[in-house]
Design a protein around this motif. Structure first.
Motif, short mmCIF file in Angstrom:
data_model
loop_
_atom_site.label_atom_id
_atom_site.label_comp_id
_atom_site.label_asym_id
_atom_site.label_seq_id
_atom_site.Cartn_x
_atom_site.Cartn_y
_atom_site.Cartn_z
N MET A 315 56.68 28.73 155.86
CA MET A 315 56.61 30.19 155.92
C MET A 315 55.57 30.73 154.94
SD MET A 315 59.60 33.04 155.31
CE MET A 315 60.62 32.40 156.63
N SER A 316 55.59 30.20 153.73
CA SER A 316 54.64 30.65 152.71
C SER A 316 53.21 30.35 153.11
CB SER A 316 54.96 29.99 151.37
OG SER A 316 54.04 30.41 150.38
N GLU A 317 52.99 29.19 153.67
CA GLU A 317 51.64 28.80 154.10
C GLU A 317 51.16 29.69 155.25
OE1 GLU A 317 51.76 24.02 153.00
OE2 GLU A 317 52.34 24.71 155.01
N LYS A 318 52.07 30.02 156.16
CA LYS A 318 51.71 30.90 157.27
C LYS A 318 51.30 32.28 156.76
CE LYS A 318 54.77 28.77 160.73
NZ LYS A 318 56.00 28.97 161.55
N ALA A 319 52.07 32.82 155.83
CA ALA A 319 51.76 34.13 155.26
C ALA A 319 50.41 34.11 154.56
CB ALA A 319 52.87 34.56 154.30
N GLN A 320 50.18 33.05 153.79
CA GLN A 320 48.90 32.94 153.07
C GLN A 320 47.74 32.79 154.05
OE1 GLN A 320 48.67 33.35 149.65
NE2 GLN A 320 46.52 33.61 150.24
N TYR A 321 47.97 32.10 155.15
CA TYR A 321 46.91 31.93 156.16
C TYR A 321 46.47 33.28 156.71
CZ TYR A 321 44.29 29.92 160.05
OH TYR A 321 43.29 29.57 160.92
N ILE A 322 47.43 34.16 156.99
CA ILE A 322 47.11 35.50 157.48
C ILE A 322 46.25 36.23 156.45
CG2 ILE A 322 48.07 37.80 157.97
CD1 ILE A 322 48.39 36.00 160.33
N ILE A 323 46.65 36.18 155.19
CA ILE A 323 45.90 36.87 154.14
C ILE A 323 44.50 36.28 154.01
CG2 ILE A 323 45.83 37.38 151.67
CD1 ILE A 323 48.94 37.33 151.76
N ASP A 324 44.39 34.95 154.08
CA ASP A 324 43.09 34.29 153.99
C ASP A 324 42.20 34.66 155.17
OD1 ASP A 324 43.92 33.10 151.65
OD2 ASP A 324 44.37 31.15 152.58
N GLN A 325 42.79 34.79 156.35
CA GLN A 325 42.02 35.21 157.52
C GLN A 325 41.48 36.63 157.35
OE1 GLN A 325 41.20 33.63 160.77
NE2 GLN A 325 41.37 32.02 159.24
N ILE A 326 42.29 37.50 156.78
CA ILE A 326 41.83 38.88 156.52
C ILE A 326 40.63 38.85 155.60
CG2 ILE A 326 42.45 41.04 155.35
CD1 ILE A 326 45.38 40.48 156.36
N ALA A 327 40.73 38.10 154.50
CA ALA A 327 39.63 38.01 153.54
C ALA A 327 38.38 37.41 154.20
CB ALA A 327 40.05 37.18 152.34
#
Length: 384
Positions: A315-327
């Motif tokens: 779950m944490s990795e998925k959330a971080q992936y979304i944030i990284d995609q935004i950046a």
């Protein structure tokens, strides 16, 4: 908890959908059209596409194109008053968010006794006077779907939204031909603005099953098409998907609401006149990083909906992936990420913190409360 969503009653999409203007005019028995646009839209020939149809239809119209970008409420009032002496019976907006917002304000102000300033103080008094047709010429503001109108308040060096259900547009035309030649920086800024809408609405405290439906659909369209729409001006399929995703984002706003990204961006537009989409893009990933521990589950569900073909992650990795995609999207679309590029100085920090903290209409939607120190730290991340 009960919930609702209010969206335009009639939406036309795909290339060539502008032709539906004739049928709308016939249905509404309209004789005189008030057109709001801006000089750049006129110069790029986009207004001509509309006026040619109106001329073929022998429909009388008058064009008002003196609106400035990111208008103050006084500027909005001025343009609306210019249209007061024309006995129009239908409003068409062709432009970006500012143009559509002013058209929506005119739809509740023409012939009324109150002003834009009065609606800032008490938006509940607005009543629809004229029906509207929205034709967006960017791929991001979502204004064509909402009951919101955003104006700058110079004396407060910030922006504020006027929100009233009477401003929901009546007709929307999503025709990619109107964004075919959109300059890349505007594709980027408005596209990221639309992405902020769907992500913020999905992670908002006010999110509902209805707003989630639109936010997830919009997120999938925007995440998967924004890079292509930015890089390839001729890919109308990608741009049609961006238009639809932006509309879904606007619909999600009416049922949920944006959060701290938009709240903290308003002072940047109000004081420094940074374009709305750019100010959102600068703050977007940083605010979501701050919010991550409070909405990790929501960001993970967003990942599952948008990137379901990728390898399994926690779950944490998925959330971080979304944030990284935004950046990454902000990076590859070449949106500046340092406020100093816009003349913002570190000595301005406390003014920004104070102005940002006043955006309670949006901050109350954020799943994580922001203290003055939290707001300060977020601004410091983009004051390098």
């Amino acid at each position: 908890m009960s919930y609702q969503i209010k969206i335009p009653s009639c939406v036309y999409g795909d290339e060539g959908s502008i032709e539906n203007v004739k049928a709308i005019i016939k249905k509404e028995d309209s004789k005189k059209i008030i057109i709001f646009t801006d000089k750049e839209i006129r110069e790029h020939g986009l207004l001509d596409i509309l006026t040619k149809l109106l001329d073929e239809n022998n429909t009388e119209y008058r064009v008002y194109d003196s609106l400035t970008p990111e208008p103050a409420y006084q500027d909005a009032d001025r343009v609306i008053k210019e249209a007061e002496d024309y006995n129009g019976d239908l409003i068409i907006a062709i432009g970006g968010g500012s143009v559509m917002d002013v058209a929506k304000l005119c739809s509740v102000l023409k012939g009324a006794s109150y002003s834009v300033k009065d609606l800032l103080d008490d938006p509940a008094q607005a009543r629809k006077q004229l029906k509207t047709i929205m034709i967006p010429t960017t791929c991001g503001t979502g204004s064509e779907a909402t009951c919101n109108a955003i104006v700058a308040i110079p004396e407060e060096q910030s922006k504020k939204g006027i929100v009233n259900d009477n401003m929901i547009p009546d007709y929307v035309i999503l025709d990619a031909n109107f964004i075919k030649k959109l300059p890349k920086p505007i594709v980027a800024a408005t596209g990221v603005d639309a992405l902020a809408h769907v992500v913020e609405c999905y992670t908002s405290k006010k999110a509902t099953p209805l707003s989630d439906t639109y936010a997830l659909a919009g997120a999938k369209l925007i995440f998967q098409n924004i890079r292509e729409a930015y890089e390839n001006a001729d890919n109308l399929e990608a741009k049609n998907r961006m238009l639809l995703g932006a509309f879904y984002g606007g619909a999600a706003i009416t049922g949920s609401g944006t959060t701290a990204v938009h709240a903290l961006s308003y002072p940047l537009g109000g004081k420094y006149h940074i374009a709305h989409g750019v100010s959102n893009a600068i703050l977007f990933a940083h605010v979501m990083e701050f919010n991550k521990d409070a909405c990790e589950d929501r960001l993970a569900k967003l990942y599952d909906a948008v990137f379901h073909g990728l390898p399994a992650r926690t779950m944490s990795e998925k959330a971080q992936y979304i944030i990284d995609q935004i950046a990454d999207i902000v990076k590859v679309t070449n949106i500046p990420t340092d406020l100093k590029e816009f003349g913002v100085k570190k000595e301005d920090l406390e003014t920004l913190v104070e102005a940002g903290s006043k955006q309670q209409r949006l901050l109350i939607n954020n799943r994580k409360e922001l203290s003055h120190d939290d707001i300060r730290n977020i601004y410091l991340k983009v004051l390098k």
